[in-house]
Design an enzyme around this catalytic site. Structure first.
Site, short mmCIF file in Angstrom:
data_model
loop_
_atom_site.label_atom_id
_atom_site.label_comp_id
_atom_site.label_asym_id
_atom_site.label_seq_id
_atom_site.Cartn_x
_atom_site.Cartn_y
_atom_site.Cartn_z
N GLU A 199 -2.35 -12.75 8.97
CA GLU A 199 -1.63 -11.48 9.01
C GLU A 199 -2.41 -10.39 8.29
O GLU A 199 -2.54 -9.27 8.77
CB GLU A 199 -0.25 -11.60 8.33
CG GLU A 199 0.62 -12.71 8.87
CD GLU A 199 0.45 -14.00 8.09
OE1 GLU A 199 -0.68 -14.53 8.04
OE2 GLU A 199 1.45 -14.48 7.55
N CYS A 233 1.54 -11.75 2.16
CA CYS A 233 1.51 -11.05 3.46
C CYS A 233 2.77 -10.23 3.68
O CYS A 233 2.71 -9.15 4.25
CB CYS A 233 1.29 -12.05 4.59
SG CYS A 233 -0.39 -12.69 4.62
N GLU A 264 -10.51 -19.42 5.56
CA GLU A 264 -10.49 -20.17 4.30
C GLU A 264 -11.84 -20.10 3.59
O GLU A 264 -12.83 -19.63 4.14
CB GLU A 264 -10.07 -21.62 4.57
CG GLU A 264 -8.63 -21.70 5.05
CD GLU A 264 -8.13 -23.13 5.23
OE1 GLU A 264 -6.92 -23.29 5.37
OE2 GLU A 264 -8.96 -24.07 5.24
ZN LIG Z 1 -0.19 -14.84 3.97
#
Ligand SMILES: [Zn+2]
Length: 135
Positions: free
Chosen positions: A54, A88, A43
């Site tokens: 991922e 993702c 983050e």
């Molecule tokens: Zn993601």
């Protein structure tokens, strides 16, 4: 291989940098070179700069020369199955040859769902669409 992938995703989750959401995610990916790469969510105080587990794992693999994603295991919250976000899913699609990738949504080492890219991202936009120039 599946158990190894799942256990490495669980381990990668411990490395998550998530001081804002406190939501830790881990991922492990198997590429065509036979290697497994891991990633965690990372983050940022500028939230938009955050990277998911991922994508961290996939980018780790691609930067080592991997090009074809064969399988991915992902673990988020302990009480539910955490699926990949939309971005993702698109990145998984980019490196999955003909959509052929096994996806394990993990709650713990013995409790997981096995799914496919077609199931979680039907009608995906791929490089084939670009080749067709929209025609
Ligand atoms: Zn993601």
């Amino acid at each position: 291989m599946k158990d190894q992938l799942i256990n490495l995703a669980i381990k990668a989750k411990e490395k998550a940098y998530s001081p804002y959401s406190n939501f830790k995610v881990g991922a492990a990916v198997l590429f065509e070179n036979g290697k497994i790469y891991t990633g965690c969510n990372i983050e940022n105080a500028s939230y938009g700069a955050t990277n998911c587990a991922e994508r961290t794992a996939i980018f780790n693999a691609v930067s080592d020369g991997g090009r074809v994603l064969k399988a991915i295991a992902l673990i988020g919250g302990p009480n539910n199955y955490t699926y990949p976000c939309g971005i993702c899913r698109q990145v998984i699609s980019e490196f999955a040859e003909n959509g052929d990738v096994k996806i394990y949504i993990v709650k713990n080492s013995t409790d997981y769902i096995e799914t496919t890219l077609e199931e979680i991202l039907p009608g995906s936009f791929t490089k084939k669409d670009l080749d067709n120039k929209g025609e």
